[in-house]
Design a protein around this motif. Sequence first.
Motif, PDB file in Angstrom:
ATOM      1  N   ARG A   1      -2.701  -3.881   7.550  1.00 14.08           N
ATOM      2  CA  ARG A   1      -1.326  -3.437   7.784  1.00 14.08           C
ATOM      3  C   ARG A   1      -1.022  -2.173   6.979  1.00 14.08           C
ATOM      4  NH1 ARG A   1      -1.292  -8.577   6.700  1.00 14.08           N
ATOM      5  NH2 ARG A   1      -0.189  -8.334   4.715  1.00 14.08           N
ATOM      6  N   LEU A   2      -1.535  -2.110   5.748  1.00 15.03           N
ATOM      7  CA  LEU A   2      -1.356  -0.896   4.963  1.00 15.03           C
ATOM      8  C   LEU A   2      -2.108   0.261   5.614  1.00 15.03           C
ATOM      9  CD1 LEU A   2      -0.220   0.567   2.546  1.00 15.03           C
ATOM     10  CD2 LEU A   2      -2.185  -0.212   1.207  1.00 15.03           C
ATOM     11  N   ASP A   3      -3.303  -0.004   6.135  1.00 17.18           N
ATOM     12  CA  ASP A   3      -4.031   1.030   6.878  1.00 17.18           C
ATOM     13  C   ASP A   3      -3.171   1.556   8.027  1.00 17.18           C
ATOM     14  OD1 ASP A   3      -6.286   0.818   5.282  1.00 17.18           O
ATOM     15  OD2 ASP A   3      -7.288  -0.608   6.627  1.00 17.18           O
ATOM     16  N   TYR A   4      -2.512   0.650   8.719  1.00 16.52           N
ATOM     17  CA  TYR A   4      -1.675   1.038   9.860  1.00 16.52           C
ATOM     18  C   TYR A   4      -0.492   1.893   9.403  1.00 16.52           C
ATOM     19  CZ  TYR A   4       0.549   0.568  14.423  1.00 16.52           C
ATOM     20  OH  TYR A   4       1.102   0.819  15.659  1.00 16.52           O
ATOM     21  N   LEU A   5       0.185   1.473   8.336  1.00 18.43           N
ATOM     22  CA  LEU A   5       1.306   2.258   7.810  1.00 18.43           C
ATOM     23  C   LEU A   5       0.834   3.636   7.346  1.00 18.43           C
ATOM     24  CD1 LEU A   5       3.224  -0.440   5.738  1.00 18.43           C
ATOM     25  CD2 LEU A   5       4.071   0.738   7.772  1.00 18.43           C
TER      26      LEU A   5
END
Length: 220
Positions: free
Chosen positions: A131-135
């Motif tokens: 999810r951090l990768d996505y953000l």
Amino acid sequence: MTDGTQAEAGTSPARGKYAPVQLDESEILRRGLDTFAELGYAATTVRELARRLDASHNFINDRYGSKENFWRAAVDFALRDAQPALNQLLAECLDDDERLRKVVVQLYRLAANASGLNRLMSDESTRDSSRLDYLHQRFVKPFWDSIEPTVNSLMAAGRIPRVPAHILYFAVTGPALALAQDPIADRLNPAASPTAEQDRSSMADALSGLVLHGLLPRPG
């Protein structure tokens, strides 16, 4: 008991697996974002999401495929205007000094007036996850790539300190993330009206002015 007698008794029949959800897409995504922001991703169950949407427990998986896909859809919804607005702002500014000032002001106003998104980003930024990768891919990197030429130019001119990129990122965005911390703000200033009821843009402007006074003092 028949459906008719249930209605007469003032109760609602159980929602069927494919019963329609009485919300438009933007409201579904807004409620989803607020739930993830409030509870955190791990504690947000598909069942809890369904309850807050007044939907069947299959709704999230049926429409979005998974909880993580729904999280991504909610984030995309919340951030859909952020980068276009930033690009327009950068194009309108005449010099690097003005450009960084206006970017910081706009970022803080976004953080103050979209507290759910702000809380979600603050929480996810502490966890090494997909999810951090996505953000990072969808918001953080495009944002930083947009202002990096301005930052480098101001560093070269001696207008802001030469520090690693992540330190400057923290200096700019850290205070903005704090604008979601209403409970501690209310305890620090108990004589004021509740923080959530105050003019959020005015709060953002006061904080961005304080940060810019230290980061980018005006010449002279």
